[in-house]
Design a protein around this motif. Structure first.
Motif, PDB file in Angstrom:
ATOM      1  N   TRP A   1       0.516  -1.133  -0.036  1.00  0.00           N
ATOM      2  CA  TRP A   1       0.201  -0.165   0.118  1.00  0.00           C
ATOM      3  C   TRP A   1       0.863   1.626   0.176  1.00  0.00           C
ATOM      4  O   TRP A   1       2.407   1.054   0.590  1.00  0.00           O
ATOM      5  N   VAL A   2       0.402   2.397  -0.380  1.00  0.00           N
ATOM      6  CA  VAL A   2       0.448   3.847  -0.169  1.00  0.00           C
ATOM      7  C   VAL A   2      -0.490   4.910   0.279  1.00  0.00           C
ATOM      8  O   VAL A   2      -1.578   3.960  -0.266  1.00  0.00           O
ATOM      9  N   ALA A   3       0.049   5.853   0.799  1.00  0.00           N
ATOM     10  CA  ALA A   3      -0.692   6.736   0.965  1.00  0.00           C
ATOM     11  C   ALA A   3      -0.932   8.115   0.273  1.00  0.00           C
ATOM     12  O   ALA A   3       0.544   8.561   0.475  1.00  0.00           O
ATOM     13  N   VAL A   4      -1.761   8.320  -0.296  1.00  0.00           N
ATOM     14  CA  VAL A   4      -1.896   9.264  -1.012  1.00  0.00           C
ATOM     15  C   VAL A   4      -2.868  10.708  -0.669  1.00  0.00           C
ATOM     16  O   VAL A   4      -4.222  10.262  -0.306  1.00  0.00           O
ATOM     17  N   ASN A   5      -2.365  11.796   0.226  1.00  0.00           N
ATOM     18  CA  ASN A   5      -2.807  13.124   1.074  1.00  0.00           C
ATOM     19  C   ASN A   5      -3.463  11.959   2.326  1.00  0.00           C
ATOM     20  O   ASN A   5      -4.930  12.610   2.155  1.00  0.00           O
ATOM     21  N   ASN A   6      -2.955  11.026   2.947  1.00  0.00           N
ATOM     22  CA  ASN A   6      -3.586  10.569   3.597  1.00  0.00           C
ATOM     23  C   ASN A   6      -5.170   8.822   3.515  1.00  0.00           C
ATOM     24  O   ASN A   6      -5.130   8.824   4.511  1.00  0.00           O
ATOM     25  N   GLU A   7      -4.718   9.567   2.394  1.00  0.00           N
ATOM     26  CA  GLU A   7      -5.620   7.914   2.286  1.00  0.00           C
ATOM     27  C   GLU A   7      -4.949   6.714   1.953  1.00  0.00           C
ATOM     28  O   GLU A   7      -4.136   6.800   0.720  1.00  0.00           O
ATOM     29  N   LYS A   8      -5.189   5.543   1.732  1.00  0.00           N
ATOM     30  CA  LYS A   8      -4.879   4.304   1.679  1.00  0.00           C
ATOM     31  C   LYS A   8      -5.160   4.081   0.772  1.00  0.00           C
ATOM     32  O   LYS A   8      -6.115   3.881   0.351  1.00  0.00           O
ATOM     33  N   ILE A   9      -4.273   3.429  -0.798  1.00  0.00           N
ATOM     34  CA  ILE A   9      -4.364   2.600  -1.751  1.00  0.00           C
ATOM     35  C   ILE A   9      -3.640   1.501  -1.697  1.00  0.00           C
ATOM     36  O   ILE A   9      -2.227   1.428  -1.580  1.00  0.00           O
ATOM     37  N   GLU A  10      -4.481   0.249  -2.321  1.00  0.00           N
ATOM     38  CA  GLU A  10      -3.702  -1.461  -2.115  1.00  0.00           C
ATOM     39  C   GLU A  10      -3.663  -1.788  -3.501  1.00  0.00           C
ATOM     40  O   GLU A  10      -3.385  -2.646  -3.854  1.00  0.00           O
ATOM     41  N   ASN A  11      -3.559  -0.702  -4.524  1.00  0.00           N
ATOM     42  CA  ASN A  11      -3.629  -1.266  -5.615  1.00  0.00           C
ATOM     43  C   ASN A  11      -2.732   0.111  -6.411  1.00  0.00           C
ATOM     44  O   ASN A  11      -2.023   1.252  -6.082  1.00  0.00           O
ATOM     45  N   SER A  12      -2.090  -0.710  -7.635  1.00  0.00           N
ATOM     46  CA  SER A  12      -0.907   0.170  -8.306  1.00  0.00           C
ATOM     47  C   SER A  12      -2.198   1.501  -8.719  1.00  0.00           C
ATOM     48  O   SER A  12      -2.774   1.378  -9.165  1.00  0.00           O
ATOM     49  N   VAL A  13      -0.818   2.776  -9.049  1.00  0.00           N
ATOM     50  CA  VAL A  13      -1.198   4.521  -8.930  1.00  0.00           C
ATOM     51  C   VAL A  13      -0.453   5.072  -9.706  1.00  0.00           C
ATOM     52  O   VAL A  13       0.631   4.611  -9.105  1.00  0.00           O
ATOM     53  N   VAL A  14      -1.205   5.917 -10.360  1.00  0.00           N
ATOM     54  CA  VAL A  14      -0.032   6.855 -10.643  1.00  0.00           C
ATOM     55  C   VAL A  14      -0.491   8.204 -10.253  1.00  0.00           C
ATOM     56  O   VAL A  14      -1.863   8.305 -10.610  1.00  0.00           O
ATOM     57  N   VAL A  15       1.171   9.014  -9.449  1.00  0.00           N
ATOM     58  CA  VAL A  15       0.533  10.239  -9.051  1.00  0.00           C
ATOM     59  C   VAL A  15       0.592  11.302  -9.442  1.00  0.00           C
ATOM     60  O   VAL A  15       1.892  10.883  -9.929  1.00  0.00           O
TER      61      VAL A  15
ATOM     62  N   GLY B   1      -2.469  17.200 -10.508  1.00  0.00           N
ATOM     63  CA  GLY B   1      -3.264  16.346 -10.022  1.00  0.00           C
ATOM     64  C   GLY B   1      -3.062  14.649 -10.750  1.00  0.00           C
ATOM     65  O   GLY B   1      -5.053  14.811 -11.099  1.00  0.00           O
ATOM     66  N   GLU B   2      -2.927  14.919 -11.231  1.00  0.00           N
ATOM     67  CA  GLU B   2      -3.523  13.588 -12.027  1.00  0.00           C
ATOM     68  C   GLU B   2      -3.363  12.772 -11.192  1.00  0.00           C
ATOM     69  O   GLU B   2      -2.150  12.583 -10.146  1.00  0.00           O
ATOM     70  N   ARG B   3      -4.373  11.765 -11.261  1.00  0.00           N
ATOM     71  CA  ARG B   3      -3.758  10.172 -10.072  1.00  0.00           C
ATOM     72  C   ARG B   3      -5.289   9.708 -10.839  1.00  0.00           C
ATOM     73  O   ARG B   3      -6.096   9.477 -11.088  1.00  0.00           O
TER      74      ARG B   3
ATOM     75  N   ALA C   1       4.866   6.613 -11.046  1.00  0.00           N
ATOM     76  CA  ALA C   1       3.885   5.450 -11.516  1.00  0.00           C
ATOM     77  C   ALA C   1       4.476   4.072 -10.479  1.00  0.00           C
ATOM     78  O   ALA C   1       5.888   4.092 -10.752  1.00  0.00           O
ATOM     79  N   LEU C   2       3.635   4.097  -8.994  1.00  0.00           N
ATOM     80  CA  LEU C   2       3.719   2.643  -8.345  1.00  0.00           C
ATOM     81  C   LEU C   2       3.577   1.604  -8.170  1.00  0.00           C
ATOM     82  O   LEU C   2       2.002   1.962  -8.622  1.00  0.00           O
ATOM     83  N   LEU C   3       4.104   0.600  -8.608  1.00  0.00           N
ATOM     84  CA  LEU C   3       4.068  -0.804  -8.466  1.00  0.00           C
ATOM     85  C   LEU C   3       3.067  -1.339  -6.973  1.00  0.00           C
ATOM     86  O   LEU C   3       4.564  -1.234  -6.405  1.00  0.00           O
ATOM     87  N   ILE C   4       1.926  -1.703  -6.894  1.00  0.00           N
ATOM     88  CA  ILE C   4       2.060  -1.505  -5.231  1.00  0.00           C
ATOM     89  C   ILE C   4       1.466  -3.603  -5.656  1.00  0.00           C
ATOM     90  O   ILE C   4       0.618  -3.435  -6.413  1.00  0.00           O
ATOM     91  N   GLU C   5       2.054  -4.096  -4.818  1.00  0.00           N
ATOM     92  CA  GLU C   5       1.892  -5.589  -5.045  1.00  0.00           C
ATOM     93  C   GLU C   5       1.303  -6.507  -3.311  1.00  0.00           C
ATOM     94  O   GLU C   5       2.104  -5.450  -2.395  1.00  0.00           O
ATOM     95  N   SER C   6       0.844  -7.090  -3.732  1.00  0.00           N
ATOM     96  CA  SER C   6       0.613  -7.587  -2.242  1.00  0.00           C
ATOM     97  C   SER C   6       1.395  -8.770  -1.807  1.00  0.00           C
ATOM     98  O   SER C   6       2.020  -8.844  -2.489  1.00  0.00           O
ATOM     99  N   PRO C   7       1.887  -8.456  -0.429  1.00  0.00           N
ATOM    100  CA  PRO C   7       2.760  -8.574  -0.015  1.00  0.00           C
ATOM    101  C   PRO C   7       3.044  -9.738  -0.082  1.00  0.00           C
ATOM    102  O   PRO C   7       4.405 -10.533  -0.134  1.00  0.00           O
ATOM    103  N   GLY C   8       2.027 -10.851  -0.439  1.00  0.00           N
ATOM    104  CA  GLY C   8       2.233 -12.775  -0.541  1.00  0.00           C
ATOM    105  C   GLY C   8       2.501 -12.940  -2.499  1.00  0.00           C
ATOM    106  O   GLY C   8       3.120 -13.633  -2.338  1.00  0.00           O
ATOM    107  N   ASP C   9       2.608 -11.979  -3.041  1.00  0.00           N
ATOM    108  CA  ASP C   9       3.242 -11.913  -3.907  1.00  0.00           C
ATOM    109  C   ASP C   9       4.253 -11.803  -4.234  1.00  0.00           C
ATOM    110  O   ASP C   9       5.533 -11.393  -5.904  1.00  0.00           O
ATOM    111  N   GLY C  10       5.243 -12.668  -4.045  1.00  0.00           N
ATOM    112  CA  GLY C  10       6.861 -12.800  -4.287  1.00  0.00           C
ATOM    113  C   GLY C  10       7.939 -12.026  -4.269  1.00  0.00           C
ATOM    114  O   GLY C  10       9.205 -11.757  -4.505  1.00  0.00           O
ATOM    115  N   GLN C  11       7.811 -10.708  -3.631  1.00  0.00           N
ATOM    116  CA  GLN C  11       8.700  -9.398  -3.885  1.00  0.00           C
ATOM    117  C   GLN C  11       9.776  -9.345  -2.844  1.00  0.00           C
ATOM    118  O   GLN C  11       9.953 -10.704  -2.276  1.00  0.00           O
TER     119      GLN C  11
END
Length: 128
Positions: free
Chosen positions: A20-34, A38-40, A118-128
């Motif tokens: 996960w990442v947080a954008v302006n304190n909003e938790k995001i659990e999928n890959s995201v572009v910020v 203002g692009e998101r 451009a942030l790749l968010i992988e689930s913790p169990g995905d072999g990171q």
């Protein structure tokens, strides 16, 4: 890890952790572009192996001066062919792990640069 940026009027990556990442304190659990202008939007890739040229072509359309690619928990470089649309527009690309990408984005966005993370968010169990 909680990040404490200086006062800023742009979108800020305020925290990150495994999956996960947080954008302006909003938790995001999928890959995201910020972006600093203002692009998101959700970035349709759940694993590094799912990335391709269309993912990076969409980033080129944003017209940023720099794209920071956060490749997940460890650094993995995109294939050179994927970067062609960005190179054609003379857009810089930096690759780093997602935690470093969050910190770097905040610094550059705070300086007033037109930067996109451009942030790749992988689930913790995905072999990171």
């Amino acid at each position: 890890m909680k990040l404490q940026p200086d006062k800023s009027d742009v979108q800020t990556l305020t925290a990150h952790g495994p999956g996960w990442v947080a954008v302006n304190n909003e938790k995001i659990e999928n890959s995201v572009v910020v972006g600093s202008r203002g692009e998101r939007f959700a970035w349709d890739c759940a694993r590094f192996e799912h990335l391709g040229d269309t993912h990076f072509a969409r980033l080129a359309e944003l017209g940023a001066e720099l794209v920071i690619f956060g490749s997940g928990a460890r650094i993995r470089f995109p294939q050179p062919a994927w970067l062609q649309p960005l190179m054609a527009r003379r857009t810089g690309v930096e690759t780093m792990d997602t935690a470093a990408a969050c910190r770097t984005y905040n610094i550059l966005a705070g300086e007033g640069r037109h930067v996109v993370a451009a942030l790749l968010i992988e689930s913790p169990g995905d072999g990171q």
